[in-house]
Design a protein around this motif. Structure first.
Motif, PDB file in Angstrom:
ATOM      1  N   HIS A  55     111.822  77.494  42.694  1.00 44.63           N
ATOM      2  CA  HIS A  55     113.073  77.836  43.127  1.00 44.63           C
ATOM      3  C   HIS A  55     113.642  76.828  43.973  1.00 44.63           C
ATOM      4  O   HIS A  55     113.283  77.075  45.472  1.00 44.63           O
ATOM      5  CB  HIS A  55     113.227  79.296  43.685  1.00 44.63           C
ATOM      6  N   VAL A  56     113.944  75.592  43.738  1.00 41.89           N
ATOM      7  CA  VAL A  56     114.234  74.539  44.754  1.00 41.89           C
ATOM      8  C   VAL A  56     115.303  74.970  45.667  1.00 41.89           C
ATOM      9  O   VAL A  56     114.994  74.509  47.059  1.00 41.89           O
ATOM     10  CB  VAL A  56     114.547  73.459  43.728  1.00 41.89           C
ATOM     11  N   GLU A  57     116.432  75.420  45.579  1.00 43.16           N
ATOM     12  CA  GLU A  57     117.327  75.606  46.303  1.00 43.16           C
ATOM     13  C   GLU A  57     116.844  76.833  47.388  1.00 43.16           C
ATOM     14  O   GLU A  57     117.165  76.708  48.729  1.00 43.16           O
ATOM     15  CB  GLU A  57     118.555  76.364  45.864  1.00 43.16           C
ATOM     16  N   VAL A  58     116.124  77.745  47.194  1.00 41.52           N
ATOM     17  CA  VAL A  58     115.618  78.641  48.000  1.00 41.52           C
ATOM     18  C   VAL A  58     114.589  78.041  49.078  1.00 41.52           C
ATOM     19  O   VAL A  58     114.538  78.231  50.064  1.00 41.52           O
ATOM     20  CB  VAL A  58     114.995  80.018  47.345  1.00 41.52           C
ATOM     21  N   ALA A  59     113.721  77.211  48.416  1.00 41.24           N
ATOM     22  CA  ALA A  59     112.459  76.141  49.117  1.00 41.24           C
ATOM     23  C   ALA A  59     113.594  75.379  50.306  1.00 41.24           C
ATOM     24  O   ALA A  59     113.108  75.449  51.447  1.00 41.24           O
ATOM     25  CB  ALA A  59     111.856  75.545  48.070  1.00 41.24           C
ATOM     26  N   ARG A  60     114.339  74.884  49.791  1.00 42.29           N
ATOM     27  CA  ARG A  60     115.535  73.870  50.593  1.00 42.29           C
ATOM     28  C   ARG A  60     115.997  74.842  51.789  1.00 42.29           C
ATOM     29  O   ARG A  60     115.934  74.572  52.884  1.00 42.29           O
ATOM     30  CB  ARG A  60     116.356  73.408  49.878  1.00 42.29           C
ATOM     31  N   ARG A  61     116.468  75.879  51.467  1.00 40.67           N
ATOM     32  CA  ARG A  61     117.098  76.764  52.789  1.00 40.67           C
ATOM     33  C   ARG A  61     115.923  77.276  53.474  1.00 40.67           C
ATOM     34  O   ARG A  61     116.103  77.215  54.671  1.00 40.67           O
ATOM     35  CB  ARG A  61     117.725  78.195  52.036  1.00 40.67           C
ATOM     36  N   LEU A  62     114.706  77.875  53.060  1.00 38.61           N
ATOM     37  CA  LEU A  62     113.708  78.107  53.846  1.00 38.61           C
ATOM     38  C   LEU A  62     113.201  76.899  54.875  1.00 38.61           C
ATOM     39  O   LEU A  62     112.924  77.351  55.983  1.00 38.61           O
ATOM     40  CB  LEU A  62     112.520  78.883  52.968  1.00 38.61           C
ATOM     41  N   ILE A  63     112.905  75.877  54.291  1.00 39.60           N
ATOM     42  CA  ILE A  63     112.642  74.755  54.868  1.00 39.60           C
ATOM     43  C   ILE A  63     113.821  74.301  56.040  1.00 39.60           C
ATOM     44  O   ILE A  63     113.276  74.161  57.289  1.00 39.60           O
ATOM     45  CB  ILE A  63     112.100  73.409  54.053  1.00 39.60           C
ATOM     46  N   ALA A  64     114.823  74.536  55.669  1.00 45.34           N
ATOM     47  CA  ALA A  64     116.041  74.292  56.759  1.00 45.34           C
ATOM     48  C   ALA A  64     116.030  75.163  57.650  1.00 45.34           C
ATOM     49  O   ALA A  64     116.310  74.739  58.927  1.00 45.34           O
ATOM     50  CB  ALA A  64     117.103  74.211  55.941  1.00 45.34           C
ATOM     51  N   ALA A  65     115.480  76.483  57.506  1.00 47.98           N
ATOM     52  CA  ALA A  65     115.377  77.366  58.567  1.00 47.98           C
ATOM     53  C   ALA A  65     114.139  77.361  59.099  1.00 47.98           C
ATOM     54  O   ALA A  65     113.900  78.278  60.216  1.00 47.98           O
ATOM     55  CB  ALA A  65     115.504  78.813  57.765  1.00 47.98           C
ATOM     56  N   GLY A  66     113.304  76.275  59.053  1.00 46.87           N
ATOM     57  CA  GLY A  66     112.018  76.366  59.839  1.00 46.87           C
ATOM     58  C   GLY A  66     110.724  76.915  59.271  1.00 46.87           C
ATOM     59  O   GLY A  66     109.654  76.989  59.888  1.00 46.87           O
ATOM     60  N   ALA A  67     110.799  77.199  57.984  1.00 46.92           N
ATOM     61  CA  ALA A  67     109.570  77.779  57.218  1.00 46.92           C
ATOM     62  C   ALA A  67     108.481  76.691  57.294  1.00 46.92           C
ATOM     63  O   ALA A  67     108.610  75.441  57.299  1.00 46.92           O
ATOM     64  CB  ALA A  67     109.867  77.820  55.562  1.00 46.92           C
ATOM     65  N   ASP A  68     107.266  77.104  57.580  1.00 48.09           N
ATOM     66  CA  ASP A  68     106.068  76.222  57.810  1.00 48.09           C
ATOM     67  C   ASP A  68     105.728  75.960  56.542  1.00 48.09           C
ATOM     68  O   ASP A  68     104.945  76.697  55.690  1.00 48.09           O
ATOM     69  CB  ASP A  68     104.896  76.988  58.532  1.00 48.09           C
ATOM     70  N   VAL A  69     105.677  74.422  56.223  1.00 52.97           N
ATOM     71  CA  VAL A  69     105.206  73.943  54.711  1.00 52.97           C
ATOM     72  C   VAL A  69     103.825  73.896  54.848  1.00 52.97           C
ATOM     73  O   VAL A  69     103.187  73.922  53.604  1.00 52.97           O
ATOM     74  CB  VAL A  69     105.794  72.449  54.448  1.00 52.97           C
ATOM     75  N   ASN A  70     102.902  74.030  55.959  1.00 56.62           N
ATOM     76  CA  ASN A  70     101.601  74.117  55.724  1.00 56.62           C
ATOM     77  C   ASN A  70     100.906  75.630  55.980  1.00 56.62           C
ATOM     78  O   ASN A  70      99.787  75.601  55.908  1.00 56.62           O
ATOM     79  CB  ASN A  70     101.012  73.345  57.236  1.00 56.62           C
ATOM     80  N   ALA A  71     101.782  76.565  55.977  1.00 57.13           N
ATOM     81  CA  ALA A  71     101.361  77.918  55.919  1.00 57.13           C
ATOM     82  C   ALA A  71     100.471  78.261  54.796  1.00 57.13           C
ATOM     83  O   ALA A  71     100.787  77.848  53.481  1.00 57.13           O
ATOM     84  CB  ALA A  71     102.410  78.834  56.235  1.00 57.13           C
ATOM     85  N   ARG A  72      99.401  78.888  54.983  1.00 53.84           N
ATOM     86  CA  ARG A  72      98.517  79.001  53.812  1.00 53.84           C
ATOM     87  C   ARG A  72      98.317  80.592  53.372  1.00 53.84           C
ATOM     88  O   ARG A  72      98.548  81.508  54.137  1.00 53.84           O
ATOM     89  CB  ARG A  72      97.082  78.641  54.089  1.00 53.84           C
ATOM     90  N   ASP A  73      98.466  80.928  52.100  1.00 55.43           N
ATOM     91  CA  ASP A  73      97.966  82.218  51.562  1.00 55.43           C
ATOM     92  C   ASP A  73      96.475  82.639  51.531  1.00 55.43           C
ATOM     93  O   ASP A  73      95.629  81.536  52.023  1.00 55.43           O
ATOM     94  CB  ASP A  73      98.673  82.423  50.301  1.00 55.43           C
ATOM     95  N   ASP A  74      96.148  83.622  51.299  1.00 54.61           N
ATOM     96  CA  ASP A  74      94.894  83.837  51.007  1.00 54.61           C
ATOM     97  C   ASP A  74      93.731  82.920  50.190  1.00 54.61           C
ATOM     98  O   ASP A  74      92.619  83.082  50.126  1.00 54.61           O
ATOM     99  CB  ASP A  74      94.672  85.408  50.789  1.00 54.61           C
ATOM    100  N   LEU A  75      94.684  82.405  49.266  1.00 56.24           N
ATOM    101  CA  LEU A  75      93.980  81.343  48.235  1.00 56.24           C
ATOM    102  C   LEU A  75      93.615  79.967  48.902  1.00 56.24           C
ATOM    103  O   LEU A  75      93.325  79.169  48.241  1.00 56.24           O
ATOM    104  CB  LEU A  75      94.284  81.591  46.979  1.00 56.24           C
ATOM    105  N   GLN A  76      94.134  79.876  49.965  1.00 52.92           N
ATOM    106  CA  GLN A  76      94.237  78.621  50.813  1.00 52.92           C
ATOM    107  C   GLN A  76      95.180  77.602  50.289  1.00 52.92           C
ATOM    108  O   GLN A  76      95.265  76.405  50.557  1.00 52.92           O
ATOM    109  CB  GLN A  76      92.760  77.865  50.770  1.00 52.92           C
ATOM    110  N   ASP A  77      96.199  77.922  49.551  1.00 55.57           N
ATOM    111  CA  ASP A  77      97.486  77.184  48.994  1.00 55.57           C
ATOM    112  C   ASP A  77      98.592  77.400  49.944  1.00 55.57           C
ATOM    113  O   ASP A  77      98.628  78.363  50.839  1.00 55.57           O
ATOM    114  CB  ASP A  77      97.902  77.797  47.666  1.00 55.57           C
ATOM    115  N   SER A  78      99.215  76.169  50.093  1.00 55.24           N
ATOM    116  CA  SER A  78     100.469  76.114  51.052  1.00 55.24           C
ATOM    117  C   SER A  78     101.454  75.695  50.080  1.00 55.24           C
ATOM    118  O   SER A  78     101.161  75.098  48.982  1.00 55.24           O
ATOM    119  CB  SER A  78     100.400  74.971  52.272  1.00 55.24           C
ATOM    120  N   ALA A  79     102.791  75.558  50.561  1.00 55.85           N
ATOM    121  CA  ALA A  79     103.983  75.237  49.685  1.00 55.85           C
ATOM    122  C   ALA A  79     103.605  73.541  49.340  1.00 55.85           C
ATOM    123  O   ALA A  79     103.758  73.185  48.133  1.00 55.85           O
ATOM    124  CB  ALA A  79     105.125  75.342  50.468  1.00 55.85           C
TER     125      ALA A  79
END
Length: 188
Positions: free
Chosen positions: A24-48
């Motif tokens: 969901h490119v546009e959602v990702a764009r808005r989240l990143i613009a709002a300051g989302a951490d592109v390096n935040a990891r989930d329990d599987l050790q994945d990040s965006a």
């Protein structure tokens, strides 16, 4: 604040990682613009960033890089974003990653580099062969063998990947003439 929003998932996936999973490119764009951490990891050790690279989500990958993706971050297998991008044959994602300072010769927990993964886990087809060419052009070391001492060239020979073999032999031959690598030998 969308930057720390976690989806209702037992995997601890952030909204940005969920958007990346769904491409969901546009959602990702808005989240990143709002300051989302592109390096935040989930329990599987994945990040965006890692997931976008691994799955060939090129638009999101570019956004994560522009937002400060950690090129040294690794997934649960100890691989950088480049290694699974090569494994899965995502040529455009590989091009994008190779335009950064990512370590083209990083070795994951399996003892494999991006070059080894492109040969071992690739299908020998056009995409994986192009990835081998790109990796060599960006300094991948064809003499970095796996844990069993098997080089990318030997793996290509064993699998009958003739075009990969040719690329590797040509590159190794050129390096041997320049004195920067040992001359290639045929495997048995």
């Amino acid at each position: 604040d969308w930057s720390s929003d976690v989806c209702s998932s037992d995997l601890g996936r952030t909204a940005l990682l969920a958007a990346t999973h769904g491409n969901h490119v546009e959602v990702a764009r808005r989240l990143i613009a709002a300051g989302a951490d592109v390096n935040a990891r989930d329990d599987l050790q994945d990040s965006a960033f890692l997931y976008a690279g691994a799955e060939g989500r090129v638009e999101i990958l570019k956004m994560t890089l522009a937002a400060g993706a950690d090129l040294k971050s690794t997934n649960r297998y100890g691989g950088t974003a480049l290694i699974p991008a090569c494994h899965h044959g995502h040529v455009e994602a590989v091009r994008v990653l190779l335009a950064t300072a990512i370590d083209v010769n990083h070795v994951n927990r399996l003892g494999w580099t991006a070059l080894l993964e492109a040969v071992i886990l690739g299908d020998g087809g056009k995409a994986h062969t192009e990835i081998v060419r790109l990796l060599l052009a960006h300094g991948a070391k064809p003499d970095l063998a796996d844990r069993d001492g098997v080089t990318p060239l030997a793996h290509a020979e064993r699998r009958g990947y003739r075009e990969m073999e040719r690329l590797l032999r040509d590159y190794i031959g050129k390096q041997a003439r320049q004195g920067t690598i040992a001359s290639p030998r045929r495997t048995q």
